[in-house]
Scaffold this motif. Structure first.
Motif, short mmCIF file in Angstrom:
data_model
loop_
_atom_site.label_atom_id
_atom_site.label_comp_id
_atom_site.label_asym_id
_atom_site.label_seq_id
_atom_site.Cartn_x
_atom_site.Cartn_y
_atom_site.Cartn_z
N LYS A 13 0.74 -1.27 0.09
CA LYS A 13 -0.03 0.05 -0.04
C LYS A 13 0.93 1.26 -0.12
N LEU A 14 2.15 1.21 -0.26
CA LEU A 14 3.02 2.36 -0.34
C LEU A 14 2.75 3.22 -1.42
N LYS A 15 2.59 4.47 -1.40
CA LYS A 15 2.08 5.48 -2.45
C LYS A 15 3.21 6.05 -3.20
N ARG A 17 5.11 9.24 -4.65
CA ARG A 17 5.24 10.73 -3.94
C ARG A 17 5.36 11.63 -5.01
N CYS A 85 7.27 22.53 9.47
CA CYS A 85 6.90 21.46 8.51
C CYS A 85 7.14 20.14 9.08
N PHE A 86 6.15 19.23 9.34
CA PHE A 86 6.33 17.99 9.99
C PHE A 86 6.36 16.91 8.91
N MET A 87 6.78 17.31 7.74
CA MET A 87 7.04 16.35 6.64
C MET A 87 8.48 16.00 6.33
N PRO A 88 8.77 14.99 5.30
CA PRO A 88 10.31 15.22 5.29
C PRO A 88 10.85 16.06 4.12
N ASP A 110 16.08 15.59 6.62
CA ASP A 110 15.79 14.41 6.83
C ASP A 110 16.79 13.62 5.96
N ARG A 267 -1.10 9.34 -1.92
CA ARG A 267 -1.68 9.62 -0.58
C ARG A 267 -2.69 10.70 -0.82
N TRP B 131 4.89 7.34 2.13
CA TRP B 131 3.85 6.87 2.81
C TRP B 131 2.91 5.81 2.61
N ASN B 132 2.63 5.20 3.89
CA ASN B 132 2.02 3.94 3.71
C ASN B 132 0.56 3.92 4.59
N TYR B 159 4.56 8.05 7.63
CA TYR B 159 5.70 8.34 6.63
C TYR B 159 6.92 7.20 7.28
N LYS B 202 7.37 13.05 11.19
CA LYS B 202 7.32 13.30 9.94
C LYS B 202 6.02 13.01 9.34
#
Lengths: 274, 219
Positions: A13-15, A17, A85-88, A110, A267, B131-132, B159, B202
């Motif tokens: 189920k990996l998306k 990016r 930002c709480f994203m990579p 990251d 996602r 993302w999974n 993530y 993340k």
């Protein structure tokens, strides 16, 4: 075959990016982001926040600063961005030594992109991967087709923004850095960069199929179908684009919905959720 | 309250620090967040966070090399039963053993082995990066730190970036899994311990909600 086709994913189920990329110089975004309501389009932190809320899966900063002073500004900027930002976040450009990688990671990146230095001395990839883990080492490969029409396709690594020919075969180099512990490859087709004519699919696929690590396709995106091609035909795990997002041609959300409508696992839940 | 993020020379501590600060602020939780490698800070902490990226053995050795940190952890986590959160390799370190090049023992707080992900489908890339979705390992599972967080296809993504996975011996201690060619442990829990393979720092809203729940958790 792409691992991200919904109908073939099976128990995965990996998306795929979508990664907007911002060019920064001396702590400022070079081509400002054209978004309604954005007070300072040249402020990287503001731009990052917009993309964070827009559902970007990761963010990439490419530092094109030439000066030494600019490095300090960059670290400060990365640190401010990571605070909000709480994203990579991947940061590349000007990385020459293990210490540069460490400084960027400590500032809040990251992943760190290594480009020309990895071409000059591939061992740097191994040294960094060993120190910080291969998950945070992205090797940026800038490649251009060197074969003539009618010859078997062949691409070479170019450095210095595509001006310097190295004679190094791009596919062989990708295999080598993957063996050295790179966690990911950011592949830019220099003959497409800025053309808006789409990724170099043959190159992308040749490299994505040759290595067992994820490949980010970059260079040449002009419309949303190009993103679809990068994943489905190029076998990339992620697509990177700059101008189509910055100039407001398309939103990240539109891009992801379009890719999803073409059968790619995306996602779709990341919009403005905090 | 005091939350300590253990600094043993591994990983992106600042990201973890900022996410904990933000989660505490958003949910109005009164805790000070510090990054420290001092045994004393661990002994006086109400919540203990162990991050970690890179190689299992390097992380374990790095932790062990810090003066008094190991004993302090044993005291507050195993004896005093204070809430503990391991992230990524920080979660994997809970295992009995990590099997990489040479193999290394782990903390053995949750029995199991950490092994390389070897998908049957050779086309699946390693690291498992991006993302999974999350699923409960057992349909009846629940955990106080997951309160208000939707799990399953209707829930948010998390993530991930890792090449090794925690094979938990006692399946009741595996709370969440993710699908990457096979079931991969995404969250473990036992008594006052939780650990996630994904990076809450993340994972945007899902991650911040989980962190807030952890800070409110009274195991």
């Amino acid at each position: 075959m792409s691992n991200f086709l919904i109908e073939n994913q099976g128990n995965n189920k990996l998306k795929a990016r979508v990664i907007p990329c911002l060019d920064v110089r001396d702590g400022r975004v070079v081509k400002g982001v054209n978004f309604v309501g954005l007070k300072d389009a040249g402020n990287p932190v503001e731009c990052a926040k917009v993309y964070d809320a827009a559902g970007a899966d990761e963010l990439c900063f490419l530092d094109i600063t030439a000066s030494v002073e600019g490095r300090g500004t960059l670290l400060n900027m990365v640190s401010q961005t990571a605070e909000q930002c709480f994203m990579p976040l991947t940061v590349g450009g000007g990385v020459r030594a293990v210490e540069d990688v460490r400084a960027l990671l400590l500032a809040g990146a990251d992943k760190v992109g290594i480009n020309t230095s990895a071409v000059k001395r591939p061992e740097l990839v191994a040294e960094c991967a060993e120190k910080f883990g291969n998950q945070c080492i992205v090797v940026a490969i800038d490649a251009k087709r060197v074969s003539q029409d009618g010859e078997p396709l062949r691409w070479e690594i170019f450095t210095h923004g595509g001006r310097t020919k190295t004679g190094i075969d791009a596919v062989e180099f990708a295999i080598k850095v993957a063996d050295f512990g790179a966690g990911e490859i950011l592949l830019t087709s220099m003959d497409r960069d800025g053309t808006k004519s789409g990724f170099n699919i043959a190159l992308t696929r040749a490299i994505a199929d040759a290595v067992n690590i994820p490949v980010i396709a970059s260079g040449g995106v002009g419309n949303l179908d190009h993103l679809v091609e990068g994943i489905i035909d190029g076998h990339a795990s992620a697509v990177l684009a700059a101008s189509i997002f910055h100039f407001g041609d398309y939103s990240v959300e539109q891009a992801k919905k379009h890719m999803h409508s073409k059968g790619i696992a995306m996602r779709l839940d990341g919009y403005a959720n905090h | 309250m005091k939350t300590v993020i253990i600094d043993y020379g591994s990983g992106n501590l600042r990201s973890v620090y900022r996410a904990f600060e933000r989660a505490a602020k958003d949910s109005v939780i009164d805790t000070s967040v510090i990054i420290s490698d001092h045994a004393n800070d661990i002994l006086t902490a109400d919540h203990i966070v162990l991050p970690g990226v890179g190689a299992f053995k390097d992380c374990y050795d790095g932790l062990k090399a810090k003066d008094g940190v190991f004993d302090a952890l044993e005291q507050v986590v195993m004896l005093d039963k204070r809430p503990f959160f391991g992230i990524c390799v920080g979660m994997q370190l809970l295992a009995t053993i990590g099997i990489e090049h040479d193999g290394s023992q782990g903390l053995n707080w949750i029995e199991g082995e950490v092994r390389a992900i070897k998908p049957d489908d050779k086309a699946l890339k390693i690291p498992h990066m991006g993302w999974n979705k999350l699923d409960f390992t057992n349909q009846n599972n629940s955990h106080p730190t997951l309160e208000g967080i939707t799990i399953g296809d209707a829930g948010l993504h998390a993530y991930f970036v890792h090449s090794y996975q925690f094979e938990v011996k006692n399946s009741t201690e595996s709370i969440l899994t993710t699908d990457y060619g096979q079931k991969i442990t995404a969250m473990v829990a036992k008594d006052n311990l939780i650990g996630t393979q994904f990076h809450p720092e993340k994972s945007q809203k899902l991650g911040l909600d989980l962190i807030a729940n952890f800070l409110n958790w009274k195991p």
